[in-house]
Motif scaffolding. Structure first.
Motif, mmCIF file in Angstrom:
data_model
loop_
_atom_site.group_PDB
_atom_site.id
_atom_site.type_symbol
_atom_site.label_atom_id
_atom_site.label_comp_id
_atom_site.label_asym_id
_atom_site.label_seq_id
_atom_site.Cartn_x
_atom_site.Cartn_y
_atom_site.Cartn_z
ATOM 1 N N VAL A 1 49.751 20.544 39.925
ATOM 2 C CA VAL A 1 51.737 19.933 39.118
ATOM 3 C C VAL A 1 51.609 20.057 40.383
ATOM 4 O O VAL A 1 53.429 20.216 39.882
ATOM 5 N N ARG A 2 51.402 20.068 41.688
ATOM 6 C CA ARG A 2 52.582 19.741 43.380
ATOM 7 C C ARG A 2 51.535 18.941 43.933
ATOM 8 O O ARG A 2 50.173 18.153 43.071
ATOM 9 N N ALA A 3 51.860 17.738 44.788
ATOM 10 C CA ALA A 3 50.905 17.967 45.629
ATOM 11 C C ALA A 3 49.663 18.865 46.448
ATOM 12 O O ALA A 3 49.483 19.096 46.840
ATOM 13 N N PRO A 4 48.451 17.546 45.770
ATOM 14 C CA PRO A 4 47.355 17.916 45.192
ATOM 15 C C PRO A 4 46.702 18.690 46.978
ATOM 16 O O PRO A 4 47.207 18.160 48.340
ATOM 17 N N ASP A 5 46.155 19.683 46.997
ATOM 18 C CA ASP A 5 45.763 20.413 48.369
ATOM 19 C C ASP A 5 43.950 20.140 48.187
ATOM 20 O O ASP A 5 43.250 20.172 46.466
ATOM 21 N N ARG A 6 43.548 20.233 49.156
ATOM 22 C CA ARG A 6 41.475 20.192 49.401
ATOM 23 C C ARG A 6 41.173 20.635 47.939
ATOM 24 O O ARG A 6 40.084 20.391 47.788
ATOM 25 N N ARG A 7 41.162 21.820 48.290
ATOM 26 C CA ARG A 7 41.132 23.102 47.292
ATOM 27 C C ARG A 7 41.059 22.620 46.105
ATOM 28 O O ARG A 7 39.809 22.849 45.621
ATOM 29 N N ARG A 8 42.381 22.951 45.581
ATOM 30 C CA ARG A 8 41.780 22.814 44.397
ATOM 31 C C ARG A 8 41.497 21.236 43.508
ATOM 32 O O ARG A 8 41.180 20.736 42.318
ATOM 33 N N ALA A 9 41.889 20.129 43.916
ATOM 34 C CA ALA A 9 41.249 19.118 44.367
ATOM 35 C C ALA A 9 39.718 19.176 43.772
ATOM 36 O O ALA A 9 38.987 18.381 43.477
ATOM 37 N N GLY A 10 39.045 20.176 44.934
ATOM 38 C CA GLY A 10 37.511 19.971 44.807
ATOM 39 C C GLY A 10 37.173 20.532 43.802
ATOM 40 O O GLY A 10 36.105 20.234 43.204
ATOM 41 N N LEU A 11 38.002 21.626 43.609
ATOM 42 C CA LEU A 11 38.208 22.038 41.565
ATOM 43 C C LEU A 11 37.400 21.736 40.846
ATOM 44 O O LEU A 11 37.008 21.263 39.325
ATOM 45 N N VAL A 12 38.600 20.917 40.764
ATOM 46 C CA VAL A 12 39.011 19.617 39.511
ATOM 47 C C VAL A 12 37.581 18.437 39.384
ATOM 48 O O VAL A 12 37.022 18.563 38.584
ATOM 49 N N LEU A 13 37.183 18.043 40.483
ATOM 50 C CA LEU A 13 36.014 17.253 40.566
ATOM 51 C C LEU A 13 34.628 18.140 39.918
ATOM 52 O O LEU A 13 33.842 17.614 39.697
ATOM 53 N N LEU A 14 34.576 18.863 40.759
ATOM 54 C CA LEU A 14 33.218 20.028 40.530
ATOM 55 C C LEU A 14 33.401 20.467 38.831
ATOM 56 O O LEU A 14 32.610 20.372 38.544
ATOM 57 N N GLY A 15 34.825 20.530 38.301
ATOM 58 C CA GLY A 15 35.059 20.749 37.247
ATOM 59 C C GLY A 15 34.281 19.680 35.997
ATOM 60 O O GLY A 15 33.592 19.865 34.905
ATOM 61 N N CYS A 16 35.385 18.430 36.336
ATOM 62 C CA CYS A 16 34.503 17.518 35.643
ATOM 63 C C CYS A 16 33.431 16.983 35.875
ATOM 64 O O CYS A 16 32.315 16.243 34.638
#
Length: 515
Positions: free
Chosen positions: A209-224
């Motif tokens: 919901v804000r500018a992405p950081d590597r950790r949360r982007a990684g979690l999104v990619l992992l979940g998908c």
């Protein structure tokens, strides 16, 4: 025909099978059930008789689930000592209907629709939106839209579980109250909905919901990734080979579909806002368009490979119900590709060339409409896919009717002055009809001093004498069940006179499997 009753009957299939509750039953010729037990291991079913049986005909009814999740069934008759007339044995009940129920197809459609839209929108938010702060509002909007898609996916995948149980086991809705019904399902039927639920849940919780950081982007990619890989571990890919390659290609197929469909939905939701501010809309669309083109290439190559491996042959596309549905899917995808090409080479250049806000807004409005039309066609593609998942890729058969093959076996033997044509139809493993047609030198129907006698055997298996029935002058036929392929020797014996009894043999080459 057996001299003594066997202690067990073994069925060997050409792929792994799964047992179902009360799927194996044995009856004698009067319709009385014989006590039996059954065990299934890999591709082998063993039916053990638990009580003594007398002379006569026995019928084994069997219903199982194939490796790709489709019910299969049939019956096997054999006689001990002497054959007897079979009455009141429900042999038709054993034939499995491979037509999946309508509700199961709808449930699959909802599951795949929610999965591809939810995962695709989440991936779009991570991969394509700009890092600038003004895009945060767009991310909030996308996150709110992902939630309903995830709910649809979860409901669709879990609703399919009881429907699969009813379809595979061939039981009524009342059986859902029995523990045996649920325990009969393969573990994958529970693992896939669970993986989809956990994967999409992780992606939603980590969605930026804000500018992405590597950790949360990684979690999104992992979940998908978890959610998109799971469906490939069940269904047709389990029975097609080489299995690891087919599963890997199917995963690529799903990921590419999510990027395409989910990206189109996301573009339709946020392009107007981005285009109204500055040229960020054109930048986002150009970035997504490049990825979409790659996804389209992957979809075409992967889809072609999967169609070849699952259908088994290109001819099956025209000869089976599965192939017909697959062709409908291909035509819909071609329509979506045509709309995508129009967007990329006609509408997108106009958006890029627009200099003023009004021009960008008008071009974006046109692009949103065509993008949503493209997404609508893909939703129709998923509807067809929902019904393809649980449809058998094999030839369509009606209940109680053996699978037909395209050819029969025919040979001619000479029995003194009589020519006898031996025909085995169909020429394949399983039930078949053996017909003997006898003619004299003038081509007229001929008869011997007695009825002919015919036996079937290979080097490993001896079926003994076939019970023949007179069908008319010079024509006799009998029913046989061939357990294996190979060279089957047909021995024909005919007493032509009171003192002459010529015996001749021919060999019919039976293929290892049926079409």
């Amino acid at each position: 025909m057996l001299e003594t009753a066997p202690e067990q009957v073994t069925f060997t299939f050409d792929e792994t099978v799964i047992g179902v509750p009360a799927g194996i039953r044995v009856f004698d010729a009067t319709g009385t059930e014989v006590a039996s037990s059954a065990s299934v291991r890999d591709a082998e079913l063993v039916v053990a008789l638990e009580e003594e049986v007398g002379d006569g005909t026995l019928v084994v009814l069997w219903r199982l689930v194939s490796a790709d999740g489709h019910p299969i069934g049939g019956s096997l008759s054999y006689s001990v000592g002497a054959p007897s007339d079979v009455v009141d044995v429900p042999t038709a009940d054993a034939d499995a209907d491979t037509e999946a129920p309508l509700l199961l197809g709808v449930s699959r459609w909802l599951g795949y629709l929610g999965l591809l839209v939810g995962a695709g929108v989440a991936l779009f938010s991570v991969l394509f939106l700009p890092l600038s702060a003004p895009a945060d509002g767009v991310r909030v909007r996308l996150r709110r839209k992902v939630g309903p898609a995830v709910v649809v996916a979860v409901v669709g995948w879990w609703a399919a579980v009881p429907l699969v149980a009813l379809y595979q086991l061939g039981v009524g809705a009342s059986a859902l109250g029995d523990q045996a019904t649920w325990s009969a399902l393969a573990a994958e039927e529970y693992a896939v909905p669970l993986a989809v639920t956990l994967g999409l849940g992780l992606a939603v919780l980590a969605l930026l919901v804000r500018a992405p950081d590597r950790r949360r982007a990684g979690l999104v990619l992992l979940g998908c990734t978890v959610a998109l890989v799971a469906p490939s571990l069940t269904g047709h890919t389990r029975a097609a080979g080489p299995q690891a390659l087919v599963i890997g290609v199917d995963v690529l197929h799903l990921v590419a579909g999510a990027l395409w469909l989910g990206g189109l939905v996301a573009v339709g939701l946020v392009l107007g806002d981005l285009a109204a501010r500055d040229d960020s809309g054109a930048v986002v669309l150009a970035r997504f368009s490049t990825w979409a083109a790659g996804s389209l290439a992957v979809l075409v190559v992967a889809g072609t490979f999967l169609a070849w491996r699952i259908a088994g042959s290109w001819g099956a596309l025209l000869d089976t119900g599965y192939g017909a549905l697959l062709l409908v899917k291909v035509l819909l995808v071609a329509l979506a590709v045509a709309i995508a090409a129009w967007n990329r080479f006609s509408v997108l250049p106009r958006l890029r060339a627009a200099a003023r806000r009004e021009e960008r807004r008008d071009a974006a409005a046109v692009l949103v409409r065509t993008t949503l039309a493209e997404a609508g066609v893909l939703v129709a593609v998923l509807l067809v896919t929902g019904f393809l998942v649980d449809r058998s890729p094999g030839p369509d058969t009606s209940t109680g009717t053996p699978v037909a093959v395209e050819q029969s076996g025919s040979e001619v033997v000479r029995l003194d002055d009589i020519s006898a044509e031996v025909v085995l139809d169909p020429l394949g493993i399983g039930p078949a009809t053996l017909t003997l047609t006898m003619t004299d030198p003038a081509g007229e129907p001929a008869e011997g001093f007695e009825a002919p006698r015919v036996s079937l055997s290979t080097e490993e298996t001896d079926l003994g004498e076939v019970a023949l029935t007179n069908q008319g002058p010079g024509v006799y036929s009998g029913e046989v069940v061939l357990p294996t392929g190979g060279d089957w020797k047909v021995q024909v014996s005919l007493r032509t006179t009171e003192f002459d009894n010529p015996v001749r043999s021919v060999v019919l080459e039976v293929p290892a499997g049926r079409a």
